[in-house]
Design a protein around this motif. Structure first.
Motif, PDB file in Angstrom:
ATOM      1  N   HIS A 300       4.607 -15.614  -5.243  1.00 58.43           N
ATOM      2  CA  HIS A 300       6.063 -15.748  -5.269  1.00 58.43           C
ATOM      3  C   HIS A 300       6.723 -14.426  -4.888  1.00 58.43           C
ATOM      4  O   HIS A 300       7.674 -14.397  -4.094  1.00 58.43           O
ATOM      5  N   HIS A 301       6.197 -13.326  -5.419  1.00 59.67           N
ATOM      6  CA  HIS A 301       6.718 -11.989  -5.090  1.00 59.67           C
ATOM      7  C   HIS A 301       6.657 -11.764  -3.573  1.00 59.67           C
ATOM      8  O   HIS A 301       7.611 -11.301  -2.965  1.00 59.67           O
ATOM      9  N   SER A 302       5.529 -12.145  -2.961  1.00 61.38           N
ATOM     10  CA  SER A 302       5.362 -11.939  -1.514  1.00 61.38           C
ATOM     11  C   SER A 302       6.366 -12.762  -0.710  1.00 61.38           C
ATOM     12  O   SER A 302       6.883 -12.303   0.307  1.00 61.38           O
ATOM     13  N   PHE A 329       1.185 -10.963   3.344  1.00 63.86           N
ATOM     14  CA  PHE A 329      -0.169 -10.466   3.062  1.00 63.86           C
ATOM     15  C   PHE A 329      -0.185  -9.088   2.390  1.00 63.86           C
ATOM     16  O   PHE A 329      -1.254  -8.589   2.080  1.00 63.86           O
ATOM     17  N   HIS A 330       0.990  -8.449   2.165  1.00 64.23           N
ATOM     18  CA  HIS A 330       0.962  -7.033   1.784  1.00 64.23           C
ATOM     19  C   HIS A 330       0.226  -6.775   0.464  1.00 64.23           C
ATOM     20  O   HIS A 330      -0.382  -5.732   0.282  1.00 64.23           O
ATOM     21  N   ASP A 331       0.259  -7.745  -0.470  1.00 62.94           N
ATOM     22  CA  ASP A 331      -0.388  -7.545  -1.775  1.00 62.94           C
ATOM     23  C   ASP A 331      -1.632  -8.414  -1.930  1.00 62.94           C
ATOM     24  O   ASP A 331      -2.029  -8.728  -3.055  1.00 62.94           O
ATOM     25  N   VAL A 332      -2.250  -8.763  -0.818  1.00 62.53           N
ATOM     26  CA  VAL A 332      -3.392  -9.679  -0.874  1.00 62.53           C
ATOM     27  C   VAL A 332      -4.551  -9.075  -1.693  1.00 62.53           C
ATOM     28  O   VAL A 332      -5.363  -9.791  -2.275  1.00 62.53           O
ATOM     29  N   GLY A 333      -4.572  -7.734  -1.787  1.00 61.11           N
ATOM     30  CA  GLY A 333      -5.623  -7.056  -2.550  1.00 61.11           C
ATOM     31  C   GLY A 333      -5.574  -7.367  -4.039  1.00 61.11           C
ATOM     32  O   GLY A 333      -6.567  -7.176  -4.752  1.00 61.11           O
ATOM     33  N   LYS A 334      -4.429  -7.864  -4.516  1.00 58.37           N
ATOM     34  CA  LYS A 334      -4.320  -8.197  -5.939  1.00 58.37           C
ATOM     35  C   LYS A 334      -5.186  -9.399  -6.297  1.00 58.37           C
ATOM     36  O   LYS A 334      -5.389  -9.696  -7.473  1.00 58.37           O
ATOM     37  N   LEU A 335      -5.695 -10.092  -5.262  1.00 60.33           N
ATOM     38  CA  LEU A 335      -6.575 -11.244  -5.505  1.00 60.33           C
ATOM     39  C   LEU A 335      -7.855 -10.834  -6.220  1.00 60.33           C
ATOM     40  O   LEU A 335      -8.488 -11.657  -6.871  1.00 60.33           O
ATOM     41  N   GLU A 391       0.144   0.878   4.088  1.00 62.28           N
ATOM     42  CA  GLU A 391       1.317   1.752   4.025  1.00 62.28           C
ATOM     43  C   GLU A 391       2.386   1.318   3.033  1.00 62.28           C
ATOM     44  O   GLU A 391       3.324   2.067   2.796  1.00 62.28           O
ATOM     45  N   HIS A 392       2.265   0.110   2.432  1.00 57.25           N
ATOM     46  CA  HIS A 392       3.440  -0.397   1.712  1.00 57.25           C
ATOM     47  C   HIS A 392       3.771   0.375   0.434  1.00 57.25           C
ATOM     48  O   HIS A 392       4.866   0.253  -0.096  1.00 57.25           O
ATOM     49  N   HIS A 393       2.842   1.201  -0.063  1.00 56.76           N
ATOM     50  CA  HIS A 393       3.190   2.075  -1.195  1.00 56.76           C
ATOM     51  C   HIS A 393       3.234   3.544  -0.771  1.00 56.76           C
ATOM     52  O   HIS A 393       3.503   4.398  -1.610  1.00 56.76           O
ATOM     53  N   ALA A 452      11.627  -3.356   0.616  1.00 54.30           N
ATOM     54  CA  ALA A 452      11.823  -4.717   0.087  1.00 54.30           C
ATOM     55  C   ALA A 452      10.898  -4.957  -1.108  1.00 54.30           C
ATOM     56  O   ALA A 452      11.280  -5.594  -2.090  1.00 54.30           O
ATOM     57  N   ASP A 453       9.685  -4.410  -1.033  1.00 54.71           N
ATOM     58  CA  ASP A 453       8.703  -4.555  -2.114  1.00 54.71           C
ATOM     59  C   ASP A 453       9.240  -3.928  -3.406  1.00 54.71           C
ATOM     60  O   ASP A 453       9.239  -4.558  -4.471  1.00 54.71           O
ATOM     61  N   SER A 454       9.745  -2.694  -3.289  1.00 56.61           N
ATOM     62  CA  SER A 454      10.274  -2.014  -4.481  1.00 56.61           C
ATOM     63  C   SER A 454      11.509  -2.736  -5.008  1.00 56.61           C
ATOM     64  O   SER A 454      11.665  -2.899  -6.219  1.00 56.61           O
ATOM     65  N   ALA A 560       4.518  -1.636 -10.941  1.00 58.66           N
ATOM     66  CA  ALA A 560       4.630  -0.532  -9.993  1.00 58.66           C
ATOM     67  C   ALA A 560       3.871  -0.846  -8.726  1.00 58.66           C
ATOM     68  O   ALA A 560       4.027  -0.215  -7.720  1.00 58.66           O
ATOM     69  N   ALA A 561       2.994  -1.828  -8.746  1.00 61.41           N
ATOM     70  CA  ALA A 561       2.239  -2.203  -7.553  1.00 61.41           C
ATOM     71  C   ALA A 561       2.952  -3.282  -6.813  1.00 61.41           C
ATOM     72  O   ALA A 561       2.416  -3.879  -5.939  1.00 61.41           O
TER      73      ALA A 561
HETATM   74 FE   LIG Z   1       4.273  -5.958  -3.571  1.00 61.32          FE
END
Ligand SMILES: [Fe+2]
Ligand SMILES: [Fe+2]
Length: 561
Positions: A300-302, A329-335, A391-393, A452-454, A560-561
């Motif tokens: 949902h965040h994405s 896909f920016h936070d796909v690593g949270k999987l 790069e998103h963080h 946008a993420d922050s 924060a992520a």
């Molecule tokens: Fe994010």
């Protein structure tokens, strides 16, 4: 080195200190990189193009009734080619920073001229009717291809030089009409493919280009459709239909060919068109489906980040479609560890960070960037998506856990001061361990997604949102990102940032509409006047959110992520 690494990993795994697996990374080989950026390779490509153009014009001169001698023709071709190269080198340096792009541009231009020469050859051998020969030249070929792949300026560049160089290959009497026809058709194709998102739009551009060619040919008297085939008995409209079919059909076939070859060019030259971005925005991708099931909060965040980033990119003329797909896909690593991120925690469920030290928690949070790259490389995602994940963080700080670690250290220190603890056991808090590895956003689109993420993360903590609070929150986040140097490497200007902030505010307002507490007119005026009088109050929204966020940094575990 790889063998030594593998042995090291195996030994650590045996001692239970490593999983034995290696994360995939996205790196370009040194040889490819040096070839891509080498000045000598670039100058060699320029020289090859200039020589090939001159030779082509010289060879075509006697057969195309060129009035000048072949040598003079070659000199004209040489001058046009040199001008094209000089213009490409100076004006389009950003678009052609990589040598593969130079190959694409000059190769397409040369290919266009060769195809045109071949059609003229067929006409010379009476294989196509004399009157139709200009209408059967695919004038839109290079302009449309480069326009779709590299943007309008490059498409126009191709239209100009394909017309000038092509004009040298036709008989002197036809040179003017050929150049005008070629230029009008090329520019029409470029204009019609300004923002192509579907393949059918390419076909429409091909038809427009053909119609433009037909109109120019009729206006300039090139097509005498009554005497076209020397038959007076021929029905006037039937003849006109044939001519029209030739012109539009050529445009259509050119567009069809480009549409079919686009994936090949995209793969070869590592360019992604709007058509491909639209195809990639399909939410049925395996990773996104997994995210929907295993990390619904992150999913949902994405989606919200995608909407914020797409609208903001649209407002400044950046690549909106790219922003949408990369945000998905920016936070796909949270999987890999979804339960460690607050958006995936259920109400009342146990927070896994309670059992970890702040340093450990920060490591888990920071790891989602490298895990994301690993998953993206494994699933062969587009390189621009991988760049966004990295790069998103930027190299920002995981502020919540950094502050928690400092607080713990302070508490331990107080204990030691009272003689209740051992100073040697004091934890060492190094800011470096709480920072993301970077790099910072390097493109405008990446910068927009990072913001946008922050903004999305912080907006979740906004209690009783009002338009003024939303604006203050966005302002605070953008300012803190600038102050932290996170936008130093992307080309976002202050004017663009103002538009981005305005767009974020509009999108957030419409998203939080049901929750927004609109102040009465008098209150709004009063708070506006108070803020103007005391700029410190511009962070009113943040102050009211208590310690949930501060300085644009989200401070709840995982947020924060
Ligand atoms: Fe994010
Ligand atoms: Fe993230």
């Amino acid at each position: 080195m790889a063998i030594l690494d593998a042995i090291k990993r195996w030994r650590l795994a045996r001692r239970g200190l490593s999983s034995g697996k290696k994360r995939r990374v996205h790196v370009e080989s040194a040889a490819v990189q040096s070839l891509e950026l080498s000045r000598w390779v670039r100058y060699s490509l320029y020289a090859m193009f200039v020589v090939a153009t001159a030779v082509l014009v010289m060879r075509a001169s006697p057969t195309s009734a060129f009035e000048l001698e072949p040598v003079k023709g070659a000199v004209c071709g040489l001058l046009f080619a040199l001008t094209a190269v000089a213009l490409l080198h100076s004006s389009h340096d950003a678009a052609c920073r990589r040598n593969s792009r130079v190959v694409l541009v000059l190769g397409a231009l040369l290919g266009h001229v060769v195809v045109m020469w071949a059609v003229m050859g067929l006409s010379r051998h009476q294989m196509i009717p004399e009157a139709l020969r200009f209408l059967l030249v695919p004038f839109a070929l290079a302009p449309m291809l480069l326009g779709v792949l590299l943007g309008r300026p490059m498409g126009t560049f191709a239209a100009v030089f394909a017309s000038l160089i092509g004009g040298l290959l036709v008989p002197a009497g036809d040179r003017l009409i050929y150049t005008v026809l070629s230029f009008v058709c090329g520019v029409t194709a470029v204009l019609a493919t300004r923002q192509v998102r579907k393949r059918v739009e390419l076909l429409r551009a091909g038809i427009f280009s053909g119609v433009a060619g037909l109109l120019v040919a009729l206006v300039l008297g090139r097509v005498d459709w009554l005497e076209l085939f020397g038959s007076e008995a021929m029905d006037r409209w039937q003849t006109f239909g044939l001519v029209g079919l030739a012109a539009v059909g050529t445009g259509l076939v050119t567009a069809l060919g480009i549409s079919g070859l686009l994936p090949v060019f995209e793969g070869m030259f590592r360019v992604t068109t709007g058509i491909s971005w639209l195809e990639l925005s399909d939410l049925n991708h395996k990773l996104l489906r997994r995210m929907q099931l295993e990390a619904p909060g992150t999913f949902h965040h994405s989606l919200v980040v995608a909407s914020l980033a797409e609208a903001a990119a649209e407002s400044i003329g950046a690549n909106a479609q790219l922003c949408r797909v990369c945000s998905y896909f920016h936070d796909v690593g949270k999987l890999k560890k979804p339960e460690y991120f607050i958006e995936n925690l259920h109400e009342g469920s146990e927070n896994p960070h309670d059992a970890l030290t702040p340093t450990m928690s920060a490591l888990v949070i920071i790891a989602h960037v490298k895990d994301g790259v690993d998953l993206a490389v494994k699933h062969k995602l587009n390189p621009r998506i991988i760049d966004t994940i990295q790069e998103h963080h930027g190299d920002s700080l995981v502020y919540y856990f950094y502050r928690k670690a400092q607080e713990q250290k302070r508490a331990e220190q107080e204990k030691c001061d009272k003689g209740l603890g051992n100073r040697e056991d004091l934890p060492h808090v190094d800011e470096k361990n709480f920072r993301y590895p970077g790099p910072k956003p390097r493109t405008v689109e990446s910068g927009i997604i990072a913001l946008a993420d922050s903004v999305e993360s912080a907006s979740r903590t906004l209690r009783k949102p009002t338009p003024a609070k939303i604006r203050a929150l966005i302002e605070d986040i953008v300012q803190s990102r600038i102050a932290d140097g996170q936008l130093d490497e992307c080309a976002l200007t202050m004017r663009e940032l103002a538009k981005v902030k305005e767009s974020f505010a509009g999108t957030l307002r419409s998203m939080l509409h049901s929750r927004i507490d609109y102040p009465k007119d008098d209150e709004a005026k009063a708070s506006g006047a108070a803020r103007r009088a005391d700029p410190a109050k511009s962070t009113l929204g943040l102050a009211e959110r208590g310690d949930a966020t501060r300085g644009g940094r989200t401070m709840k575990p995982g947020e924060a992520a």
